[in-house]
Scaffold this motif. Structure first.
Motif, mmCIF file in Angstrom:
data_model
loop_
_atom_site.group_PDB
_atom_site.id
_atom_site.type_symbol
_atom_site.label_atom_id
_atom_site.label_comp_id
_atom_site.label_asym_id
_atom_site.label_seq_id
_atom_site.Cartn_x
_atom_site.Cartn_y
_atom_site.Cartn_z
ATOM 1 N N ALA A 16 0.965 -1.194 -0.044
ATOM 2 C CA ALA A 16 -0.074 0.043 0.046
ATOM 3 C C ALA A 16 0.735 1.242 0.062
ATOM 4 N N PHE A 17 1.959 1.287 0.683
ATOM 5 C CA PHE A 17 2.721 2.315 0.843
ATOM 6 C C PHE A 17 3.346 2.510 -0.581
ATOM 7 N N LYS A 18 3.692 1.326 -1.248
ATOM 8 C CA LYS A 18 4.260 1.611 -2.579
ATOM 9 C C LYS A 18 3.228 2.286 -3.730
ATOM 10 N N ILE A 21 3.370 6.221 -2.470
ATOM 11 C CA ILE A 21 4.517 6.804 -2.825
ATOM 12 C C ILE A 21 4.579 6.847 -4.593
ATOM 13 N N SER A 22 4.157 5.872 -5.190
ATOM 14 C CA SER A 22 4.227 5.922 -6.559
ATOM 15 C C SER A 22 3.538 7.220 -7.096
ATOM 16 N N ARG A 23 2.269 7.169 -6.644
ATOM 17 C CA ARG A 23 1.359 8.463 -7.115
ATOM 18 C C ARG A 23 2.088 9.676 -6.826
ATOM 19 N N ALA A 24 2.498 9.799 -5.560
ATOM 20 C CA ALA A 24 3.216 11.226 -4.953
ATOM 21 C C ALA A 24 4.472 11.354 -5.998
ATOM 22 N N GLN A 89 12.627 -1.220 -5.039
ATOM 23 C CA GLN A 89 11.745 -0.413 -5.828
ATOM 24 C C GLN A 89 11.437 0.853 -5.182
ATOM 25 N N LEU A 90 11.027 0.586 -4.048
ATOM 26 C CA LEU A 90 10.558 1.692 -3.164
ATOM 27 C C LEU A 90 11.438 2.873 -2.871
ATOM 28 N N GLU A 91 12.964 2.391 -2.493
ATOM 29 C CA GLU A 91 13.873 3.333 -2.438
ATOM 30 C C GLU A 91 14.131 3.974 -3.523
ATOM 31 N N GLN A 92 14.345 3.451 -4.813
ATOM 32 C CA GLN A 92 14.547 4.176 -5.975
ATOM 33 C C GLN A 92 13.238 5.231 -6.287
#
Length: 115
Positions: A16-18, A21-24, A89-92
């Motif tokens: 869910a965090f991904k 973050i992806s949208r932001a 992926q999230l860190e990138q």
């Protein structure tokens, strides 16, 4: 302005965090490109909107940094290869989000300074 409170999330919320973050990050990427274009056409920018944009992205920078801290915390909790891959992926994404946010703020500051 008060600093937002960091709330640590359990690692099970990483998917869910991904999404969030992806949208932001996507929004910041688009806005960074708009600001790069605006540097060449400053007469098209309303200075009140620029000041507002600066405030919004100062907050965004705080939230992106909080996300970076959350990912660092999760790095110590990862147990599965899937979690490690998703965390990479999230860190990138977060690093790109931070860079785009910085570009937006730099452009807004430059445009306001030249007003």
């Amino acid at each position: 302005m008060t600093e937002p409170e960091q709330r640590w999330r359990p690692i099970r919320l990483m998917p869910a965090f991904k999404f969030a973050i992806s949208r932001a990050a996507e929004t910041s990427c688009v806005q960074a490109e708009n600001m790069r274009l605006a540097l060449d056409r400053p007469e098209l920018i309303n200075h009140i909107e620029l000041a507002r944009l600066r405030l919004v992205y100062q907050d965004t920078a705080r939230y992106a940094q909080m996300c970076r801290e959350q990912l660092s915390r999760w790095r110590g909790e990862c147990v599965s290869p899937e979690q490690h891959a998703l965390l990479d992926q999230l860190e990138q994404l977060v690093e790109q989000w931070i860079a785009d946010t910085r570009a937006i703020l730099d452009a807004a500051n430059a445009l306001l300074a030249n007003a």
